[in-house]
Design an enzyme around this catalytic site. Structure first.
Site, short mmCIF file in Angstrom:
data_model
loop_
_atom_site.label_atom_id
_atom_site.label_comp_id
_atom_site.label_asym_id
_atom_site.label_seq_id
_atom_site.Cartn_x
_atom_site.Cartn_y
_atom_site.Cartn_z
N CYS A 178 -18.42 -25.30 -11.26
CA CYS A 178 -19.71 -24.96 -11.87
C CYS A 178 -20.61 -26.19 -11.97
CB CYS A 178 -19.50 -24.34 -13.25
SG CYS A 178 -21.05 -23.90 -14.07
N CYS A 181 -22.72 -26.39 -15.14
CA CYS A 181 -21.97 -26.82 -16.34
C CYS A 181 -21.69 -28.32 -16.29
CB CYS A 181 -20.61 -26.11 -16.44
SG CYS A 181 -20.61 -24.37 -16.05
N ASP A 182 -21.25 -28.81 -15.15
CA ASP A 182 -20.68 -30.16 -15.10
C ASP A 182 -21.49 -31.18 -14.30
OD1 ASP A 182 -18.53 -29.19 -16.54
OD2 ASP A 182 -17.41 -28.59 -14.76
#
Ligand code: NDP
Length: 352
Positions: A178, A181-182
């Site tokens: 992701c 997300c990261d």
């Protein structure tokens, strides 16, 4: 040594919580722990929530506050996909970011504060009623049957991984599925993205705004992504696309230090120094047990009606990634979890 405790006291306790034991029962008391032998028992409840990601917990918070006395079965990965992420920086309300597991614990505690009963267990079979006001039967762990007036499905989706040992070992240590997300944690660094669909193109483009260089590994000699997405990739200066190239190994001990790639035409291997590896080869919605029962699209995502969370069966609602292949964010999942609880409440209200 177990001590038998009275059936009536347990029934009273369960009735207060909206749980009705209908068939046979066997209770034993081990010190402070009451164990209910669930085999051959059936409970009747108002609202069953399957899955414990942001969608499930948010549905639980709203359903509990609406006095639906929800029971949640968490699935095998309690807390869902976010528990595989180290830091979450984009969920509103956490100005300093938070740990994925800690965030899911917060959501669980919040759901329990209002009376949600959170249980560890996996839904293994469903018999869903087609009638308005009908009772839905869900089997947990192949032994326990829950009868529910409404069911909220929040079973999520699972990111596909390649299956390499080094990839699995370094999930959370530089390997991610992701970018949204990261990606932030790789600011100014070099990363690789694996995949050739819209997700890979989108993730590569997203990362190109944060990272120094993005290398996109495409196993064929063309990309499957839409033309528009491909053009964006081509136009972005710091994205290099390597066609006919596969990930052979992720390099590094505790954190990613590089990757070894292999050209599947020439068999030539190459090492690239990167700190992040983003796998973007698609997601699989966790809908196996609903096949042939609920409407789903060709890739298995549950279909919901218009802007609601209603599935094709009355009293059955779907929220989170199990019905969303486009946004797939914790906050959007939480939003649809809230909607599913409100839809359940309205459905039950209309039956009265
Ligand atoms: P897709 O299934 O469309 O694509 C997966 C990609 O991963 C394919 O290119 C495939 O390669 C590649 N792949 C699969 N296995 C491997 C492997 N072992 N090694 C290397 N590569 C592999 O998944 P997406 O997640 O990209 O998209 C899913 C759906 O969501 C699509 O319908 C897409 O259009 C949609 N979507 C839409 C977005 C938007 O509109 N903004 C954004 C993201 C997704 P190959 O081509 O060789 O089979």
């Amino acid at each position: 040594m177990p001590i038998n405790i009275t059936y009536n006291s347990i029934i009273k306790n369960y009735k207060q919580r909206g749980i009705f034991i209908i068939k046979s029962y066997k209770f034993v008391h081990y010190k402070n722990k009451i164990e209910l032998n669930m085999s051959d028992t059936i409970e009747r409840i108002k609202c069953l929530i399957i899955g414990s990601g942001p969608a499930g917990y948010t549905a639980a918070i709203y359903a509990a506050r609406a006095d639906l006395k929800p029971v949640m079965y968490t699935g095998m990965q309690m807390g869902g996909q976010l528990t595989t992420t180290t830091e979450v920086d984009n969920f509103p309300g956490y100005p300093n970011g938070t740990d994925g597991t800690a965030m899911m614990d917060d959501l669980k505690n919040q759901a329990e504060r209002f009376g949600t009963e959170v249980r560890f267990g996996l839904a293994t079979k469903v018999e869903l009623s087609k009638e308005v006001g009908g009772i839905h039967k869900v089997t947990i762990d192949e032994t326990t049957i829950i009868e529910a007036e409404t069911v909220i499905i929040s079973t999520g989706a699972t990111a596909k991984y390649l299956g390499l040992e080094s990839e699995q070992r370094l999930i959370g240590g530089g390997v991610s599925a992701c970018a949204t997300c990261d990606g932030f944690f790789y600011k100014g660094q070099d990363v690789v993205v694996i995949g050739a669909g819209d997700t890979a193109a989108e993730e590569a483009t997203y990362l190109s705004n944060i990272c120094n260089k993005v290398t996109l590994l495409v196993r064929k000699d063309y990309m499957r992504a839409s033309k528009a997405m491909q053009h964006r990739v081509e136009k972005t200066k710091n994205i290099e696309v390597k066609f006919n190239t596969e990930l052979d190994e992720v390099l590094g001990g505790n954190v990613v230090e590089g990757v070894r790639t292999v050209n599947n035409i020439t068999n030539e291997k190459e090492e690239i120094d990167v700190t992040g590896v983003f796998i973007a080869i698609g997601h699989k919605p966790n809908t196996e047990i609903f096949k042939g029962i609920l409407d789903m699209d060709e890739t298995g995502y549950l279909i919901t009606e218009g802007k609601s969370t209603k599935t094709n069966l009355p009293g059955v609602f779907a929220s989170g990634d199990v019905q969303d292949k486009e946004y797939r964010q914790a906050v959007t999942a939480a939003g649809t979890g809230c909607m599913a609880a409100l839809d359940s409440e309205r459905y039950l209200g209309a039956l009265e």
